[in-house]
Design an enzyme around this catalytic site. Structure first.
Site: not given
Ligand code: GAR
Length: 211
Positions: A93, A110, A112
């Site tokens: 993030m 990435n 998203h």
């Molecule tokens: C995921 O769903 C990913 O797509 C999102 O954070 C989450 C992390 O989950 N990423 C974003 O929003 C990037 N802008 P995780 O730590 O359980 O993989």
């Protein structure tokens, strides 16, 4: 068997996508080798997932650096130190400076939780519900200088159901994400995805076969 591309997975939190990648990497046909996990937070649960899998971990705390450039340099150095040739952002993030893209050209991926270019940013699922969208989904893309932006590799739609709240919608988006991201990362490692003139080209018909 062709050699696998060594990747560092960058995380900030729970690491469910990291777990999906770790699980997929046991398949002999998986195109990448996870050489390490880099987190900007020492309390990210994903670090525990990595250690449980016997994967090297490095923490690069945002607060230890004066600016984004210094932080980015430290992330790049940590990743290179692990032997990575590509970066796979999995719930990471923080925004990296352009120097990371220069160091890993067309080699930062990435995932998203929206159908980009709709709803970029850290609150994509909340914004989707607030915006009243009836369909959302997952986007896997190469990272460029902008936030949640860059050549799109693959997208999978997810229907927004009546009564969905953030947790319910996130659960279904992540189910899709946990399938799509390892599939795309593996194809990247096998050299099946390239960027030409800012557009992604798949080298085989694998896209049809797996997406
Ligand atoms: C995921 O769903 C990913 O797509 C999102 O954070 C989450 C992390 O989950 N990423 C974003 O929003 C990037 N802008 P995780 O730590 O359980 O993989």
């Amino acid at each position: 068997m062709p050699s696998k591309v060594p990747i560092a997975v960058l995380i900030s939190g729970s690491g469910t996508n990291l777990q999906a990648l770790l699980d997929a990497s046991h398949d002999p046909g998986f195109g990448c080798r996870i050489v390490g996990v880099v987190s900007d937070r020492s309390d990210a649960y994903g670090l525990t997932r990595a250690r449980n899998a016997g994967i090297d971990t490095t923490v690069v705390e945002w607060a230890d650096y004066d600016d984004r450039e210094g932080f980015t340099d430290a992330i790049v150095e940590a990743s290179l130190g692990l032997g990575a040739e590509a970066l796979v952002l999995a719930g990471f993030m923080r925004i990296l400076s352009p120097s990371a893209i220069e160091r890993f050209p067309d080699a930062i991926l990435n995932t998203h939780p929206s159908l980009l270019p709709l709803f970029p940013g850290a609150h994509a699922i909340e914004d989707t519900l607030a915006g009243g969208a009836s369909t959302t989904g997952v986007t896997v893309h190469f990272v460029d200088e902008l936030v949640d932006h860059g050549p799109i590799i693959a997208q999978e739609p997810v229907v927004v159901l009546p009564g969905d709240d953030v947790d319910a919608l996130r659960r279904r988006i992540q189910e899709a994400e946990h399938r799509l991201y390892p599939t795309v990362v593996s194809a990247f490692g096998r050299g099946e995805i390239a960027v030409r003139d800012g557009t992604v080209e798949w080298m085989t018909d694998t896209e049809e076969a797996v997406l």
